[in-house]
Design a protein around this motif. Structure first.
Motif, PDB file in Angstrom:
ATOM      1  N   LEU A 117       3.446   9.992  -9.884  1.00 62.60           N
ATOM      2  CA  LEU A 117       2.705  10.221 -11.129  1.00 62.60           C
ATOM      3  C   LEU A 117       2.008  11.579 -11.115  1.00 62.60           C
ATOM      4  CD1 LEU A 117       1.153   6.692 -11.812  1.00 62.60           C
ATOM      5  CD2 LEU A 117       2.825   7.905 -13.230  1.00 62.60           C
ATOM      6  N   GLU A 118       1.471  11.950  -9.961  1.00 66.00           N
ATOM      7  CA  GLU A 118       0.808  13.259  -9.839  1.00 66.00           C
ATOM      8  C   GLU A 118       1.798  14.394 -10.093  1.00 66.00           C
ATOM      9  OE1 GLU A 118      -2.440  14.159  -9.469  1.00 66.00           O
ATOM     10  OE2 GLU A 118      -2.799  12.029  -9.815  1.00 66.00           O
ATOM     11  N   LYS A 119       3.015  14.244  -9.568  1.00 70.01           N
ATOM     12  CA  LYS A 119       4.050  15.261  -9.767  1.00 70.01           C
ATOM     13  C   LYS A 119       4.417  15.387 -11.248  1.00 70.01           C
ATOM     14  CE  LYS A 119       6.265  15.322  -5.265  1.00 70.01           C
ATOM     15  NZ  LYS A 119       7.477  15.031  -4.499  1.00 70.01           N
ATOM     16  N   ALA A 132       0.835  -1.206   0.000  1.00 67.87           N
ATOM     17  CA  ALA A 132       0.000   0.000   0.000  1.00 67.87           C
ATOM     18  C   ALA A 132       0.871   1.258   0.000  1.00 67.87           C
ATOM     19  CB  ALA A 132      -0.919  -0.008   1.220  1.00 67.87           C
ATOM     20  N   ARG A 133       1.956   1.231   0.752  1.00 70.61           N
ATOM     21  CA  ARG A 133       2.873   2.379   0.779  1.00 70.61           C
ATOM     22  C   ARG A 133       3.520   2.585  -0.593  1.00 70.61           C
ATOM     23  NH1 ARG A 133       6.330   1.520   6.354  1.00 70.61           N
ATOM     24  NH2 ARG A 133       5.149   2.942   7.676  1.00 70.61           N
ATOM     25  N   MET A 134       3.936   1.492  -1.236  1.00 71.97           N
ATOM     26  CA  MET A 134       4.570   1.597  -2.557  1.00 71.97           C
ATOM     27  C   MET A 134       3.588   2.161  -3.580  1.00 71.97           C
ATOM     28  SD  MET A 134       7.226  -1.678  -2.716  1.00 71.97           S
ATOM     29  CE  MET A 134       6.283  -2.453  -3.932  1.00 71.97           C
ATOM     30  N   LEU A 135       2.339   1.723  -3.520  1.00 68.38           N
ATOM     31  CA  LEU A 135       1.325   2.238  -4.434  1.00 68.38           C
ATOM     32  C   LEU A 135       1.121   3.731  -4.212  1.00 68.38           C
ATOM     33  CD1 LEU A 135      -0.872   1.784  -6.607  1.00 68.38           C
ATOM     34  CD2 LEU A 135      -2.455   1.368  -4.714  1.00 68.38           C
ATOM     35  N   LYS A 136       1.034   4.143  -2.954  1.00 70.58           N
ATOM     36  CA  LYS A 136       0.834   5.553  -2.634  1.00 70.58           C
ATOM     37  C   LYS A 136       2.005   6.395  -3.151  1.00 70.58           C
ATOM     38  CE  LYS A 136      -0.486   8.556   1.167  1.00 70.58           C
ATOM     39  NZ  LYS A 136      -0.815   8.630   2.583  1.00 70.58           N
ATOM     40  N   THR A 137       3.228   5.906  -2.958  1.00 73.89           N
ATOM     41  CA  THR A 137       4.418   6.611  -3.442  1.00 73.89           C
ATOM     42  C   THR A 137       4.392   6.732  -4.960  1.00 73.89           C
ATOM     43  OG1 THR A 137       5.686   5.797  -1.566  1.00 73.89           O
ATOM     44  CG2 THR A 137       6.956   6.578  -3.440  1.00 73.89           C
ATOM     45  N   THR A 138       4.008   5.660  -5.625  1.00 77.63           N
ATOM     46  CA  THR A 138       3.932   5.656  -7.088  1.00 77.63           C
ATOM     47  C   THR A 138       2.869   6.651  -7.568  1.00 77.63           C
ATOM     48  OG1 THR A 138       4.613   3.336  -7.149  1.00 77.63           O
ATOM     49  CG2 THR A 138       3.554   4.204  -9.131  1.00 77.63           C
TER      50      THR A 138
END
Length: 188
Positions: free
Chosen positions: A184-186, A174-180
């Protein structure tokens, strides 16, 4: 006859625990929302071990300490504000030694970090804590407190350790997905 009835109840209880662990594994493998994961893990640990509460303390790599990421029956944001030291706390001991710990008389253990209990007005009598491993590192500690009937046992250690291992992987995913997603947003 009574002995056979008791054994049968014990086997049925174990079967229910195993089924619940399989169900938890499926839920954790299909959930990527961190808050939902944390809630599911603590609720399931409380149920499986028949205890009053459970909590997850995660390791903060930027500030070497543990912090409460989730707990049943408590305000998570209030708990998150309480830094748990690596030295002089039960969770810190479990994290540093990478070993489970059963304390069936917490009040008399010098490692008990009473600031948490004092701040949330919760008296911890018994505690079982296990490390949350992922590959070659520990990401946190899963604790169960105040066993309702009796004391924590080695069987409870096994159940909570399996739960913690599944939880560590799910939390990491879940943390890796959030970081990804943030990356992507950036880029966008």
């Amino acid at each position: 006859m009574t002995t056979n009835t008791g054994r049968l109840r014990d086997l049925e209880g174990r079967q229910q625990q195993l089924l619940r662990l399989v169900e938890l594994s499926m839920i954790l493998n299909s959930t990527l929302d961190l808050d939902e994961l944390l809630h599911t893990i603590t609720a399931t640990a409380t149920e499986l071990l028949d205890c009053e509460a459970a909590s997850i303390l995660l390791y903060d790599e930027k500030n070497p300490r543990l912090y409460f990421a989730a707990a049943t029956g408590s305000n998570p944001s209030q708990l998150a504000e309480i830094p748990v030291p690596m030295e002089g706390s039960i969770a810190g001991t479990i994290f540093r030694t990478n070993q489970p710990l059963i304390l069936n008389d917490v009040a008399h253990d010098p490692r008990h970090f009473s600031q948490v209990s004092d701040q949330i007005q919760f008296k911890t009598k018994t505690l079982l804590g296990v490390p949350m491993p992922i590959k070659d590192r520990i990401v946190g500690v899963l604790e169960a407190v105040n066993k309702r009937n009796g004391i924590f046992t080695n069987r409870d250690v096994t159940i909570l350790s399996v739960t913690a291992a599944h939880a560590a992987i799910a939390i990491n995913n879940a943390r890796m997905l959030k970081t990804t997603q943030q990356a992507l947003e950036k880029v966008r």
